[in-house]
Design a protein around this motif. Structure first.
Motif, PDB file in Angstrom:
ATOM      1  N   UNK A  51      -8.874   6.313   1.095  1.00 39.71           N
ATOM      2  CA  UNK A  51      -8.069   5.394   0.294  1.00 39.71           C
ATOM      3  C   UNK A  51      -8.641   5.317  -1.120  1.00 39.71           C
ATOM      4  N   UNK A  52      -7.754   5.094  -2.071  1.00 45.98           N
ATOM      5  CA  UNK A  52      -8.194   4.801  -3.434  1.00 45.98           C
ATOM      6  C   UNK A  52      -7.761   3.384  -3.778  1.00 45.98           C
ATOM      7  N   UNK A  53      -8.712   2.601  -4.229  1.00 44.80           N
ATOM      8  CA  UNK A  53      -8.456   1.193  -4.529  1.00 44.80           C
ATOM      9  C   UNK A  53      -8.711   0.895  -5.991  1.00 44.80           C
ATOM     10  N   UNK A  90      -3.911   2.960  -2.251  1.00 42.65           N
ATOM     11  CA  UNK A  90      -3.152   4.138  -1.824  1.00 42.65           C
ATOM     12  C   UNK A  90      -3.977   4.948  -0.839  1.00 42.65           C
ATOM     13  N   UNK A  91      -3.304   5.457   0.210  1.00 38.50           N
ATOM     14  CA  UNK A  91      -3.985   6.344   1.153  1.00 38.50           C
ATOM     15  C   UNK A  91      -3.747   7.782   0.714  1.00 38.50           C
ATOM     16  N   UNK A  92      -4.837   8.499   0.469  1.00 36.92           N
ATOM     17  CA  UNK A  92      -4.746   9.857  -0.076  1.00 36.92           C
ATOM     18  C   UNK A  92      -4.680  10.928   0.996  1.00 36.92           C
ATOM     19  N   UNK A  93      -5.463  10.761   2.047  1.00 42.18           N
ATOM     20  CA  UNK A  93      -5.525  11.785   3.085  1.00 42.18           C
ATOM     21  C   UNK A  93      -5.636  11.157   4.466  1.00 42.18           C
ATOM     22  N   UNK A  94      -5.174  11.914   5.460  1.00 44.00           N
ATOM     23  CA  UNK A  94      -5.364  11.583   6.877  1.00 44.00           C
ATOM     24  C   UNK A  94      -6.030  12.804   7.493  1.00 44.00           C
ATOM     25  N   UNK A 115       0.851  -1.199   0.000  1.00 42.00           N
ATOM     26  CA  UNK A 115       0.000   0.000   0.000  1.00 42.00           C
ATOM     27  C   UNK A 115       0.883   1.245   0.000  1.00 42.00           C
ATOM     28  N   UNK A 116       0.523   2.224  -0.802  1.00 44.73           N
ATOM     29  CA  UNK A 116       1.280   3.467  -0.917  1.00 44.73           C
ATOM     30  C   UNK A 116       0.504   4.615  -0.279  1.00 44.73           C
TER      31      UNK A 116
END
Length: 232
Positions: free
Chosen positions: A132-134, A202-206, A105-106
Motif C-alpha cells: 500500500x502507498x499512504x 492505494x493498494x499497489x500490488x497483491x 481506498x483505491x
C-alpha cells in the motif's frame, strides 16, 4: 451443460431470453453457423451477438478501483460492480471480490467466481503480501518502521499482535507499507496508533501482481501466468 443454461449462467439473460436469442440466430460458432439449444460446441468457439462468450467459471479479474466505490452488490451509492459489465453481477457462480478495499481506498482489487481460488488468496497460510502507498496528514515520527516490523504492535480492540510489516519511507508524509495479513482498516489503524492520519491510500500490488497497464476504473482478465504471480 446445455447451451441455454451455460449462457444464462454467464449473465447474458434468463433462460427464456437465451432461448429467444438462439431462435433468432444470435448464438453462433466462429464460422457463423447458428447453434441450436442442444449444441455441444466448445465454450471458446461460441459467439453471442458476434462476440466471444465471457470466460467459463474460474474467471479471475483485476480492477484498478477508484476512490468513492464500495465493495458491495447492495449498498447505496457507487459500487465496484458498476465498473464491470452488468452481466458480471448476475453470473452463476457469483463473482465476488477477493477481500475488500474501503470506499476511500483505491488500487488493486481482485474478483473471482472460483471459491477455492478466493480462499487460497486470503488464507493466512498463503501469506500473500500486499503493498500500500499512504499519504499522511502529518510527518512521520521516525520510529514507525521499527514499530510495524516488531511483531508486537497491538491495534485497539484486538488481543493478537500484528504480523511484522515493512515500511518504506518515500518522503516525510508518504510511505509504502507491505502487509502479510488483512485486518479491518489495518493500514489506517496502524498509522492512527502512531498519532497520524491517512489522507489517501492505494493498494499497489497483491503478491507479485501489480496494476501495470490497468488505468484507474479499468479492469482486465487474468491468465494463468498472472494468477501465479499472486503467489510467486
Amino acid at each position: 451443460m446445455r447451451l441455454v443454461k451455460l449462457i444464462a449462467n454467464l449473465g447474458y439473460g434468463s433462460r427464456k431470453e437465451i432461448q429467444t436469442a438462439i431462435r433468432h440466430g444470435w448464438v453462433t460458432d466462429r464460422e457463423g453457423n447458428r447453434l441450436k439449444a442442444d449444441a455441444t460446441t466448445a465454450h471458446e468457439d461460441i459467439l453471442f451477438d458476434d462476440e466471444p462468450l465471457d470466460p467459463a467459471p474460474g474467471m479471475v479479474l483485476l480492477l484498478n478501483k477508484p476512490v468513492g466505490y464500495t465493495c458491495s452488490t447492495k449498498d447505496s451509492g457507487r459500487l465496484v460492480y458498476d465498473l464491470l459489465p452488468d452481466r458480471f453481477r448476475v453470473r452463476k457462480p457469483v463473482l465476488s471480490t477477493i477481500g475488500r478495499l474501503d470506499k476511500e481506498t483505491s488500487g488493486a482489487l481482485l474478483f473471482t467466481d472460483d471459491g477455492t481460488f478466493l480462499h487460497r488468496v486470503i488464507s493466512p497460510k498463503s501469506e500473500v503480501p500486499k503493498v500500500y502507498e499512504a499519504e499522511l496528514d502529518r510527518p512521520l515520527r521516525g520510529d514507525e518502521a521499527a514499530l510495524f516490523a516488531s511483531g508486537d504492535m497491538m491495534l485497539e480492540g484486538e488481543d493478537k499482535p500484528l504480523r511484522p510489516a515493512e515500511l518504506e519511507v518515500l518522503d516525510e508524509k508518504r510511505a509504502r507499507l507491505t502487509l502479510h495479513e488483512g485486518r479491518y482498516h489495518q493500514v489506517r489503524r496502524m498509522f492512527a496508533a502512531t498519532g497520524n492520519h491517512v489522507n489517501a491510500l492505494s493498494r499497489l500490488t497483491i503478491g507479485g501482481l501489480g496494476l501495470d497497464g490497468v488505468a484507474e476504473g479499468e479492469w482486465r482478465l487474468l491468465d494463468e501466468v498472472d494468477k501465479a504471480k499472486i503467489f510467486g
